[in-house]
Every structure is written in C-alpha cells, then in structure tokens.
Design an enzyme around this catalytic site. Sequence first.
Site, PDB file in Angstrom:
ATOM      1  N   GLN A 396       2.459  -6.849  10.656  1.00 45.10           N
ATOM      2  CA  GLN A 396       1.037  -7.789   9.670  1.00 45.10           C
ATOM      3  C   GLN A 396       0.406  -9.457  10.067  1.00 45.10           C
ATOM      4  O   GLN A 396      -0.231  -9.626  10.525  1.00 45.10           O
ATOM      5  CB  GLN A 396       1.459  -8.420   7.791  1.00 45.10           C
ATOM      6  CG  GLN A 396       1.882  -6.904   7.213  1.00 45.10           C
ATOM      7  CD  GLN A 396       1.680  -7.505   5.866  1.00 45.10           C
ATOM      8  OE1 GLN A 396       1.696  -9.213   5.423  1.00 45.10           O
ATOM      9  NE2 GLN A 396       2.118  -6.450   4.923  1.00 45.10           N
ATOM     10  N   ASP A 510       7.648  -2.655  -0.790  1.00 48.41           N
ATOM     11  CA  ASP A 510       8.679  -2.557   0.569  1.00 48.41           C
ATOM     12  C   ASP A 510       9.900  -3.004   0.661  1.00 48.41           C
ATOM     13  O   ASP A 510      10.502  -4.089   1.466  1.00 48.41           O
ATOM     14  CB  ASP A 510       7.751  -3.369   1.707  1.00 48.41           C
ATOM     15  CG  ASP A 510       7.961  -2.639   3.368  1.00 48.41           C
ATOM     16  OD1 ASP A 510       8.846  -2.535   3.339  1.00 48.41           O
ATOM     17  OD2 ASP A 510       7.486  -3.466   4.309  1.00 48.41           O
TER      18      ASP A 510
END
Length: 698
Positions: A396, A510
């Site tokens: 990210q 996650d």
Amino acid sequence: MILPIIMLFQLMVVLSPSSSLIIKPDCPTKCGEIPILFPFGIGVGCYLDDWYAVNCRSSKPFLAKIDLQVLNFSLEANTILVNHPVFNTCVSAGDSKESANLENSPFFFSHTGNILFGQGCYFVAFIRHYETFAGCFSSCYIEGDPTAVCLGINCCQSRIPLSLQRFDASIDITTGEDDTTRKDCKLVFVVQEEWIVRKEWNPGNSKAVPVVLDWGIHNSSLRRLNITTSTSHCNVFTNATFANKSSSTSTTASNSLVHQCNCKGGFQGNPYLLHGCQDIDECKNTSICSPKTTCRNVIGSYKCHPRPNTTLVILGVATGLPSLLLLLLGAWRLHIIIKRRKNTKLKEKYFKCLLMQPHLTLYDGCGDRGRLFNSKELDKATNHFNVNRILGRGGQGTVYKGMLADGKIIAVKKPKAIDERKLEEFINEIAILSQINHRNVVKLLGCCLETEVPLLIYEFIPNGTLYQYLHAQNEEFPLTWERRLQIAVEVAEALSYLHSAASLPIYHRDVKSANILLDDKYRAKVADFGTSRSIAIDQTHVTTKVQGTFGYLDPEYFQSSQFTDKSDVYSFGVVLLELLTGQKPIISIGLEEGISLANHFMVSMEEDNLFDILDPQVKQLGKKEEIVTIANLAKSCINTNGKKRPMMKEVAMVLEGIQATQKDRGNVQQDYEEVEHERTEITESWGGVSTSTAWGAI
C-alpha cells in the site's frame, strides 16, 4: 508564452530520431518488418550481452536465451511484446505448467501491461511462485453474450503481482461442477490486457498469446556502456528494486538492480548508446517563437529572446526595475493563493469521502479521536520524507519515522498513488481504526489531507514485526516460550475484541506475523486495517474479490470469495504455527517447493511427529502439555471446514487459561523458595537442630 510551449510539444511528437541514433552501426536493422533496437541485436558485437541476443528465424525475431518470439520492441516504454504459451489447455485439475524462466534476467512480466486470464467455468485459475501468487474464480455462463468482455462468467481475470519473473499456472475445479462443464477445456494464461480488451482471443485455438515484458539493464552492463545514473537519462526500475529485496548479499543486490533509460524532453535517440541522446535543435522550426523574438537553442530546450530596441532598453532601465519587483511580488502572492486553493480542494475531496462513511464521526480531524495534521509539520518531522527515515515498504505504500515539534515520535504512512481503490483503502482504514480502542491494536493519531496523496499518522511502534523476530536471526532478543505465549494471547484478545466487542463486528482480513508489531515492552499490536471490513451484527460474511497473503488464506474464502470471522481464525492459526515451529507460512521440504506450513503441520500431527517440527526454543523451554494444547488449538483453527473452527473468543480463552496456569506455577515456585529460605534461617539460628526438633522444644 503558452503558445510556444504547445508548439514545442507538438514538434517533439512529430520528430522521430534517425536510425543512426537508435541502432548500433554496422548491425542488422530489421528482422522481417520489426526494427531491432540496441541493446538488442543480431550477431556478435551487436547486442549488449546474451540476454539481448536476437535470432532471426523465418523473418521472425526470437530472444535467443529464452526462445520467445518478439512481436515488438519499444525503447520509449522499455517494453517488449512476446508470444508466450497458453497454459492448461484441456487438462485435468491440479496439473500445472511453468512459465518462461526470467529469473536473473533484466526482464519482468509487466504488472501494468498484463493480466491473469482464465477461460472456462467453475474453476479457480491461479499463478504462483514461492509466496507470490494471483488468482481468480470463474462461474458458469448462464445467459448473455458469451463474447462480451470478461465479467467473471465463463472466464475471469486478475492483476498479476509486481516483480514477477517466473510462475506456475494451474487450475482448481470447484465443487458442484456438473459432468458437462468438467469435460470442457480450461485455460489459464498471462496475457497483454489490451489484447483481451480488443477481444482478439479465441478460446481453445490459441497456442500462444501476446505478453508484455518490462526490461532494463543491470548495473554491470550500465558500467560497461560507460553510462551512469547521474547522466539523468537512467533510473532504477521500481519492479526490480522489489525483486532484489531477497538478494543474499548487498553486493549481489547492487549488481542485479535493473535500470531503465529514456531520452529526456529536448533530446532524441537511443539512451543505451554512448552519447545516444542528442539535443534537438528546436529553433529549426522557424515558427516556434513569435515574430518579435529570436530563438536560441540551448541543451535540452530553447529560449525566445526579445529583439533589442535601444529606446526601450533605456526606458526599461529607468522604469523596469520597480515594475519587475511588483510583478515578482504579484506572482509570488498568486502562487500562494493557488496553492491554498489546491489544498482546500484536496481537503474537500477527502472530507466528502470520509463523510460517506456511515460509522465515522468527524469534527476536526480524521475521526472522533483523530487529529488533522498539516503538510508542513509532517514534512519537517520526516526530514522531507528522507529515505533514511523509512521504517518499511509494503503493497500500500511506505512508512516513515517522524518526530513532531514537541518531541513525540510518530509513524507516517504515505501511499504510492491515490487511485479510486487506494483512496477506498485509505478511507476504510480511518473508518475502522476510529471504531477501535484496544491496547493491542495500533493507534491512529490522525491524518493529513493537504497532500497529493493523503497521509495516515500512527503511534510509533519501535521494535519491528513479529515476522522479523521469528524468521530472521535476532540474538539480542530471542523469543522465549513465555514471550511467544504472551504474544499469542495479546493478538487473540485483539481479534476477539474486533469480532465480538467492537461497536460493529470487524473482520481484519490480513492477519499475519508481518502485521503484528512489537512495542518498547515487546507487547503485540495488530496493524494494517486497509482491507478490513465492518459488518452488520446480523451479517455472517462479506463477499469480496479474493485478496490476502498466500499461506494465510482461508481455503474456503479462496474458493467461495466469502470472508467470515472464521477466515481470520484460520489466519491466526497459521500465526500460531509460526510461533510453534519458527517456520514461514510457505516452506520447502527436500525437492518440494511452495508447501504450505498448515498442510505440513497437519501431516506431522497425523503421523505423531509434532516434536520433530518444533522450534528449538519451544522444544527446550516449553512445557510438553502446554505445547500439545496449543498445537491442538492451532489444528482446530486451520480446519478446512470453517464451521468446525472455534470462535476467536474461544481461542483467546484457551490461551489465557494456559497463561494463567503458567503464572500460577510461577507463584507456587516463588512461595516454595520463600519457605525454603525461612527454614534455612531457623535451622541456622538453632545451631543445626532440625526444624521439627526446634519447634518441638518450644
């Protein structure tokens, strides 16, 4: 001033470099109709090294070392288009085929130019190499146009990972498929996305499809060309930087970095040839400057100078300086106003997105407990986002360490780019963390909405990730059995809170050891909520595109795309296995590569070989009954049937019970030592008389 700039841009588009600037002298210029551009070449001395050697067969160019047919070379984009085989045509489930091997080469399967594509129905198509994977799910065609762009019916598609140089392609036929569809051909392949969009694919007939390869040149080759990155035409290729993170030594990593070169604006030619980028004389275009000015070429650009006028020069000297000062002052003020308006628009854009979150309360910052930071204080805190302040990089973005004016240490998360998907993850992380207040969840301090990409600011967690302590040598702080149990308890309590005690249930989605941080006292903090989801209290699952980390993914979620609270339980079970065994989630056993730790553990348990796979620290320091209890708990967490897995609340209770027993045992030991100490003192005071005799005398 605007008109000349537009004309310059048009000129740069129209002008094409002469062949003498892009092809090495005295070398073949074409194979069939395809130009061969250096560093590629045909014949000895015409290519940079063996990776760029081209064989011309039947008027078709082939990369000699990997034997792939080239359809097109591009210097400008640093790509080549090759014919690559279609995988798994009319084969049974579980079979797989390997891609062309690009490892150690300067070539990468392009993340932006290609997609993973599957043709057929009721199957999961996926590619993987070690811990890198991508996949998609296809259902059966029911009604509609079967030639339409793929929408997940009779076909599926997905982005491929960054830095991919090799992969196995395979299919997994899903349960519930009827006999008719089972006999159909299933195809899975990586292919140029543009080719799919043009609908040029013909299911079952194509033996090879066009695939885009990114390419550059290695450090050693760059030096051989007498070209350095300081020449400003070459930059380190981002994909290669990620690919080389796993290099065994710094020297190897340095030599295997891949660079891409492009002639800058105002230059033309081949940047891979010495002095190959030549300055363009823009002044040859007589209309590039206005009639009242004279064009003068400069390296990489041009300038339009006013023609001198003696009267105007004298007048200008007398009156021009004050006007110039006023003009500069006005330009500076205009720049400030434009910048403020831009910042205001950015804030408005991000605030509108934030306000769309139904569970997020905004007042001045990023949430009901957040603060709104300004870009100047964060720029100063991170020393202009200096590379030396980088704490880590991920899918990210990049996380920087910073220090505020009051001395407080912070972590600043800066996304790579802000497309719609990244913006959604940014907003989602704020919305999720604004609902959470738990000692074992990383705390969001606020955000900054003034920059091109919005920034998230967290509390600074100084001691890295659990993954680093488990899978890298760390003699300064070995993970003892008690510390492993403590971390397991803290993570379980955090996940139990998310599932059962938060204002709305939250699925993390996650859970992995790399997302478990350790603070200054080595207490666990669960992090990275970009893909997490809040759900309604009466909701049992969320249906999403499959994403996560290979090795931690719930098999049921992978097949159904339905994520439940039991999917988090499965991922936590894998973390328990890491704590017990010290192994990574994907391991190699003998000649077998890419075996999941979960499967290896289940086999070991069935064969009663649990203690053969334990981490030496666990085997040496852990109590046998505690190890067996946690192993059985992990086994129930990774059960392939999600309904048979325990809830996180139950998992936390079991771990807390083991820890309580451990503490009670410690208290008993301490009490025993104190009693022994008192007995020794009494014995000594009575001159060696036994304790029972002394008390009897009294």
